[in-house]
Design an enzyme around this catalytic site. Structure first.
Site, PDB file in Angstrom:
ATOM      1  N   HIS A  91       0.947  -1.229  -0.077  1.00 41.47           N
ATOM      2  CA  HIS A  91      -0.016   0.096   0.050  1.00 41.47           C
ATOM      3  C   HIS A  91       0.814   1.252   0.082  1.00 41.47           C
ATOM      4  CE1 HIS A  91       0.097  -0.055   4.577  1.00 41.47           C
ATOM      5  NE2 HIS A  91      -0.094   1.204   4.609  1.00 41.47           N
ATOM      6  N   ASP A 227       1.201  -7.625   2.635  1.00 40.73           N
ATOM      7  CA  ASP A 227       1.411  -6.245   2.146  1.00 40.73           C
ATOM      8  C   ASP A 227       2.694  -5.885   2.007  1.00 40.73           C
ATOM      9  OD1 ASP A 227       0.928  -3.687   1.914  1.00 40.73           O
ATOM     10  OD2 ASP A 227      -0.458  -3.598   3.442  1.00 40.73           O
ATOM     11  N   SER A 654       4.236   2.459   8.473  1.00 37.63           N
ATOM     12  CA  SER A 654       3.921   1.331   7.385  1.00 37.63           C
ATOM     13  C   SER A 654       5.223   1.268   6.704  1.00 37.63           C
ATOM     14  CB  SER A 654       2.840   1.683   6.257  1.00 37.63           C
ATOM     15  OG  SER A 654       1.844   1.338   6.661  1.00 37.63           O
TER      16      SER A 654
HETATM   17  N1  ARG Z   1      -4.676   0.343   7.642  1.00 37.46           N
HETATM   18  C1  ARG Z   1      -3.570   0.531   7.236  1.00 37.46           C
HETATM   19  C2  ARG Z   1      -2.938   1.906   7.132  1.00 37.46           C
HETATM   20  O1  ARG Z   1      -3.361   2.865   7.918  1.00 37.46           O
HETATM   21  C3  ARG Z   1      -3.461  -0.081   5.663  1.00 37.46           C
HETATM   22  C4  ARG Z   1      -4.245   0.890   4.754  1.00 37.46           C
HETATM   23  C5  ARG Z   1      -4.161   0.330   3.591  1.00 37.46           C
HETATM   24  N2  ARG Z   1      -5.302  -0.654   3.179  1.00 37.46           N
HETATM   25  C6  ARG Z   1      -6.719  -0.595   2.864  1.00 37.46           C
HETATM   26  N3  ARG Z   1      -7.200  -1.632   2.830  1.00 37.46           N
HETATM   27  N4  ARG Z   1      -7.078   0.825   2.659  1.00 37.46           N
HETATM   28  O2  ARG Z   1      -2.594   2.658   6.409  1.00 37.46           O
HETATM   29  N1  GLU Z   2      -1.236   1.454   7.714  1.00 40.78           N
HETATM   30  C1  GLU Z   2      -0.634   2.474   8.432  1.00 40.78           C
HETATM   31  C2  GLU Z   2       0.225   3.414   7.434  1.00 40.78           C
HETATM   32  O1  GLU Z   2       0.371   3.474   6.395  1.00 40.78           O
HETATM   33  C3  GLU Z   2       0.090   1.862   9.516  1.00 40.78           C
HETATM   34  C4  GLU Z   2      -0.848   1.200  10.465  1.00 40.78           C
HETATM   35  C5  GLU Z   2      -1.025   2.112  11.613  1.00 40.78           C
HETATM   36  O2  GLU Z   2      -1.586   3.482  11.384  1.00 40.78           O
HETATM   37  O3  GLU Z   2      -0.534   1.904  12.744  1.00 40.78           O
HETATM   38  O4  GLU Z   2       1.047   4.058   8.004  1.00 40.78           O
END
Ligand code: ARG
Ligand code: GLU
Length: 722
Positions: A91, A227, A654
């Protein structure tokens, strides 16, 4: 908790201070690498770490920090070979991968692996930043600053000091200097950095692996997402940063991570290194209360509405599914986090626990009379200020969600128009033309995925919502004149925005006629009214109160440090390099349920829904699973996929390396568990966990699934446990 006042005797104070000490203990904290030796080394060793502080952060020799980069300024990546190969999340690489994808060569859908260096794809604009060294420059920055100075005078002096430090710091000419405030600007630290601007796309798995579970599984444990994506940093002939050139060579790094094939077990020490974006861990109880009970609920409710409408269309119209996939994912990511955050704050009694800490703080102040004079008024004034700002915050939250352009997309178009009108007002036809070029390019992207009927439905629903939730004094006159569906009927049939050609044509007419055309448009008029309410009523009121809150917050931070001189403090995340450490630990999300720490490929197959856009599985992966063809990456006949630990992470982490006790890579961070997303405001070790892809799954996918053995050959695979 209610018995608190009655037994507030001396021995209770001991109990409580033990609680305070442990509350900033193992698990909580995003620490600064250059302070590791003095603040964390002993504890880290007691938790199982086998390295020394110098192995992790050193200015004299290659250390772990030299293998960690800020990826594009929004994610983290780590170096995993002596040829500049880096690993980050799928991502994080998403927009690069998307930009190289076409219908014929769809790297998002099918994945991509460059067979050799020549086939690696440049990404204009993408960069990777290394941290060379970090120093505390508080004394120099605050030199000559007196408490009784005017705010402006103070700032001028600080700015002059900052410039002086920047211009006199010893550094190589290709390096940069960045100084940032910490602990609410009670301290300042300097970072000397090196930024490489030639970062190439090497490979990524298909979305069915890299984004497996998509939004349904996002923020959720147990998780089964691979990921990750792979890039490479290129340098000039002297191994220094250089603009893109086909002649650039793969970077020879100061350090790269060996990769452990031994996996993790419960209780194992873990270290996560990276660039966390923003936390607010030192807010008073009143602020946390407001987030849990006002801000989060308001924005969740608005997104419930817009996401519900998008989802309905996405499920029944394939065309809408494509058009809204990215927009939905963006809106849903924060929405889901806020739901987890608000719920976690309530379930784990964050407000009450903060209140208890505040009572202890007041108690301490009363004992330390000199501090009491200086800091005694902070909490009462914060309480008053938060009460006063509450209605402003509530209305502002609703209005900004509604006119921000992510929910009602029409308001993105009116924002473009507003920008054009202003460019004309300020810089005449020249300014208008410059802005026009930029806007016309953005319009292509916008209209490709714009569906008028979906947007109209969201408009009707959110404008009705706005009229019943926003205080009458902040409602535009328009809404008294029209009902939301009549308004929508008029706007969506007449407005120039709805069709790209119409909008583009009006831009071609030049600044003067564009401005008068726009001023007659209903959508624009409504937008301008709403924006005027924001800019002239809500924002000024908000800013005045918020400035006072910030002043108090700065004193509160200073006061906490003065009142608890023996306590270790970590500064809130601010996009600078940090490390956090914990252990591989299970957790109990609710009564009677315990979540294990590791998931396996079996779980991917359990979730498998043929043809589903979130849970489909590639036939090649199924066949590897059926043949248990895991090579050296499996564990007792099973293929590990993800694991969790008690590392304190946030957005920006991330792609961060998860590191074992010896300094080997064991995984990459990509998410947190839903029940613990409150950790940006309140970390609770019993429930807050970060989620990582097991590095063995990454190697398995690269090697066995994608056949990119050439990359595996570059890496250094190790067996630290045997
Ligand atoms: N929750 C993770 C973050 O905050 C992954 C986000 C990307 N994935 C998604 N399904 N939108 O960035
Ligand atoms: N998915 C999040 C990011 O892109 C990390 C997850 C979190 O917020 O801890 O930074």
């Amino acid at each position: 908790m209610y018995t608190f006042k009655i037994i507030r005797a001396r021995h209770f104070w001991f109990l409580l201070s033990a609680f305070i000490a442990t509350s900033a203990f193992a698990g909580e904290g995003m620490w600064l690498p250059f302070l590791l030796k003095s603040l964390n080394e002993t504890e880290m060793k007691s938790m199982g770490m086998k390295m020394n502080a110098e192995d992790i952060y050193s200015v004299n020799q290659g250390s772990l920090k030299d293998a960690v980069v800020h990826f594009g300024g929004f994610c983290t990546a780590e170096v995993i070979s002596d040829q500049g190969l880096i690993l980050t999340n799928h991502h994080c690489g998403y927009s690069s991968i998307q930009s190289h994808s076409t219908l014929e060569k769809n790297y998002l859908k099918n994945g991509f692996w460059a067979p050799n260096h020549e086939a690696e794809i440049p990404n204009p604009g993408l960069f990777a930043t290394f941290i060379i060294r970090i120093e505390d420059v508080t004394d120099q920055v605050l030199e000559g600053v007196k408490t009784d100075m005017e705010v402006k005078e103070k700032q001028t002096l600080i700015d002059a000091n900052l410039n002086l430090i920047k211009s006199t710091t010893t550094k190589e000419q290709w390096q940069d200097v960045m100084i940032k405030p910490f602990f609410e600007a009670n301290q300042y630290y300097m970072f000397v950095t090196e930024t490489y601007n030639d970062v190439r796309y090497v490979g990524s798995p298909p979305e069915s692996i890299g984004k497996f579970g998509a939004d349904t599984d996002n923020w959720v444990w147990p998780r089964h997402t691979g990921d990750f994506s792979v890039f490479r940093i290129y340098a000039g002939p002297d191994n220094r940063p250089a603009a893109y050139s086909p002649d650039n060579k793969p970077l020879i790094p100061r350090h790269f991570f060996p990769i452990s094939l031994d996996g993790v077990a419960e209780g194992d020490f873990t270290l996560v290194f990276g660039f966390p974006g923003k936390t607010n861990e030192y807010l008073p109880s009143y602020a946390v209360d407001q987030i849990a009970n006002v801000i989060d609920p308001e924005r969740i409710e608005i997104r419930n509405i817009s996401l519900g409408i998008m989802d309905k269309h996405m499920r029944s119209e394939p065309d809408a599914r494509l058009a809204y996939a990215v927009k939905y994912a963006g809106l849903a990511n924060s929405w889901k986090k806020w739901i987890g955050e608000a719920q976690g704050l309530k379930t784990y009694h964050a407000v009450q626990k903060k209140k208890n800490l505040e009572l202890d703080f007041i108690d301490e102040l009363q004992r330390k009379k000199s501090l009491c004079k200086e800091y005694g008024e902070i909490l009462p004034s914060m309480k008053r200020l938060y009460k006063e700002i509450e209605p402003v915050v509530k209305n502002r939250t609703i209005l900004s969600e509604v006119i921000g352009g992510s929910n009602i997309e029409l308001f993105r178009l009116t924002l473009y128009a507003d920008r054009l009108v202003n460019a004309f007002k300020q810089n005449g036809e020249d300014g208008f033309q410059k802005m026009a070029t930029r806007t016309l390019a953005q319009l292509d992207d916008f209209y490709k995925d714009y569906r008028k009927d979906v947007d109209k439905e969201i408009f009707v629903a959110l404008i009705s919502h706005l009229s019943v939730t926003v205080s009458p004094e902040y409602l535009p006159a328009y809404l008294a004149k029209y009902k939301s569906d009549d308004l929508a009927e008029k706007i969506y049939s007449q407005s120039i925005w709805i069709f790209k050609e119409k909008f583009a044509e009006s831009i071609q007419k030049g600044g003067a006629s564009f401005s008068s055309l726009v001023n007659d448009d209903m959508a624009f008029q409504l937008f301008e009214e709403l924006k005027e309410i924001m800019d002239s009523d809500l924002s000024p009121a908000y800013n005045v109160l918020n400035d006072s809150i910030q002043i108090q917050q700065k004193s509160y931070m200073a006061a906490l440090m003065a009142v608890y001189p023996d306590r270790r403090f970590w500064p809130d995340a601010n996009n600078t390099m940090r490390f956090t450490y914990g252990q591989v630990e299970p957790y109990t999300p609710r009564d009677g349920v315990e979540y294990k720490t590791q998931t396996y490929l079996d779980g991917v197959m359990e979730k498998y829904k043929p043809g589903d856009y979130e849970f489909d599985v590639d036939p090649r992966l199924i066949s590897l699973y059926e043949n248990k063809d895991y090579g050296q990456y499996g564990e007792n006949g099973k293929m590990p996929v993800c694991f969790i630990a008690s590392n304190h992470t946030t957005g920006g982490n991330s792609g961060s390396p998860a590191i074992d006790a010896y300094g080997n890579l064991i995984g990459i961070n990509f998410d947190r568990v839903w029940e613990g997303t409150m950790s940006d405001l309140f970390y609770d070790k019993s429930i807050c966990r970060n989620i990582m892809v097991d590095v063995r799954y990454i190697l398995f996918i690269i090697d066995k699934f994608a056949g990119a053995g050439n990359l595996i050959e570059e890496m250094k695979l190790v067996h630290p446990k045997s």
